[in-house]
Enzyme design. Structure first.
Site, short mmCIF file in Angstrom:
data_model
loop_
_atom_site.label_atom_id
_atom_site.label_comp_id
_atom_site.label_asym_id
_atom_site.label_seq_id
_atom_site.Cartn_x
_atom_site.Cartn_y
_atom_site.Cartn_z
N TYR A 1 0.82 -1.21 0.00
CA TYR A 1 0.00 0.00 0.00
C TYR A 1 0.86 1.26 0.00
O TYR A 1 0.35 2.35 -0.26
CB TYR A 1 -0.94 0.03 1.21
CG TYR A 1 -1.90 -1.12 1.32
CD1 TYR A 1 -2.05 -2.07 0.29
CD2 TYR A 1 -2.65 -1.29 2.48
CE1 TYR A 1 -2.94 -3.13 0.43
CE2 TYR A 1 -3.53 -2.36 2.61
CZ TYR A 1 -3.66 -3.27 1.59
OH TYR A 1 -4.53 -4.33 1.74
N HIS B 1 1.05 -11.67 1.85
CA HIS B 1 0.02 -10.95 1.10
C HIS B 1 -0.56 -11.75 -0.06
O HIS B 1 -1.76 -11.70 -0.33
CB HIS B 1 0.60 -9.63 0.58
CG HIS B 1 -0.43 -8.59 0.28
ND1 HIS B 1 -0.16 -7.25 0.33
CD2 HIS B 1 -1.74 -8.68 -0.05
CE1 HIS B 1 -1.25 -6.56 0.03
NE2 HIS B 1 -2.23 -7.42 -0.21
#
Length: 280
Positions: free
Chosen positions: A48, A103
């Site tokens: 992010y 992730h």
């Protein structure tokens, strides 16, 4: 505040703020506002590129570290980087994180998982998460892991209730943290008549009814927004409950409809996409 008991005995807030696709500037503002509002769970990720901003907001809040549950994720390019956990902590400005995910199940994802297991033993991570690791990837992790994962992060909403996945997770006491909790903002979902009906019944918005549905399902929910008013509204879902009859009405909406589809080609691409981390 509603909390969820994890299979290692740790407690996780049931409502948090997500920071996916939010710029560092907006992430810092919204996380600051969220902490003032009462949120105690913040979710971010290497990918992010806003971990430093999240860390700044946490530090500036003045709230005791042990009162904030911080969740982040190791990106695919970091699975063979033996310093990845320390570098993640440095960006956040923290000594430990409460929940660390792998992730994506790209090549070497088990090496990434074992790195997190090591960090747990060292006290740098409190709980382990797996993100987007459904099906064979979950099976592989459960077969090969030393420490069972505590949380699975996956897409979930009333159009996609994850019934099959939940059957498997419940066997192992793994909790679901739902992303795309509003169906990626799909107006057709949010405007379903049942949510307007229940909103009128409880004095809530359709969005708040959907977020409450996640809590009734036993999910942790992390809606993301860069709108500070939405930050407050999204947290205001813990002062009412949906009845069994309400939940049965919502259950009829399930279409097994996903908004996110990942291909093997995408996994290969992820393994080469190193985040352009925010500078100090």
């Amino acid at each position: 505040m509603k909390k969820i008991l994890l299979n290692n005995g740790n407690m996780m807030p049931a409502v948090g703020i997500g920071t996916f696709m939010i710029s560092p500037k907006d992430a810092e503002i919204c996380v600051s506002e969220a902490l003032k509002t009462g949120y105690r769970l913040v979710d971010t990720a290497n990918a992010y590129v806003n971990e430093r901003a999240v860390g700044r907001a946490i530090k500036a809040s003045g709230i005791k570290r042990e009162e904030i549950f911080v969740s982040t994720k190791l990106w695919a390019t970091e699975y063979l980087n033996h310093d990845a956990v320390e570098q993640t902590l440095e960006r956040l400005g923290l000594d430990y994180v409460d929940l660390l995910f792998i992730h994506q199940p790209t090549e070497h994802y088990m090496e990434g998982y074992r790195m997190i297991e090591k960090a747990v033993k060292e006290g740098k991570v409190k709980s382990i998460g797996i993100s987007n690791c459904e099906g064979k990837y979950l099976d592989s992790i459960l077969t090969d892991c030393e420490i069972k994962p505590q949380v699975m992060q996956a897409e979930a909403h009333p159009y996609f209730t994850q019934a099959e996945l939940m059957t498997e997770l419940n066997k192992h006491g793994i909790k679901l943290m739902s992303w795309y909790p509003l169906g990626h903002g799909d107006a057709s979902l949010i405007n379903e008549p049942v949510f307007a009906e229940l909103g009128k019944k409880y004095g809530k918005s359709p969005v708040q009814i959907i977020l409450r549905w996640h809590l009734e399902m036993g999910f942790c929910v992390i809606p993301g927004t860069s709108n500070v008013n939405h930050v407050k509204d999204n947290f205001n879902v813990q002062d009412f409950s949906l009845t069994k009859e309400d939940m049965e009405k919502i259950a009829k909406l399930n279409k097994n409809k996903r908004y996110y589809y990942r291909t093997d080609e995408m996994l290969k691409l992820f393994a080469s996409m190193k985040p352009a981390y925010e500078k100090k």
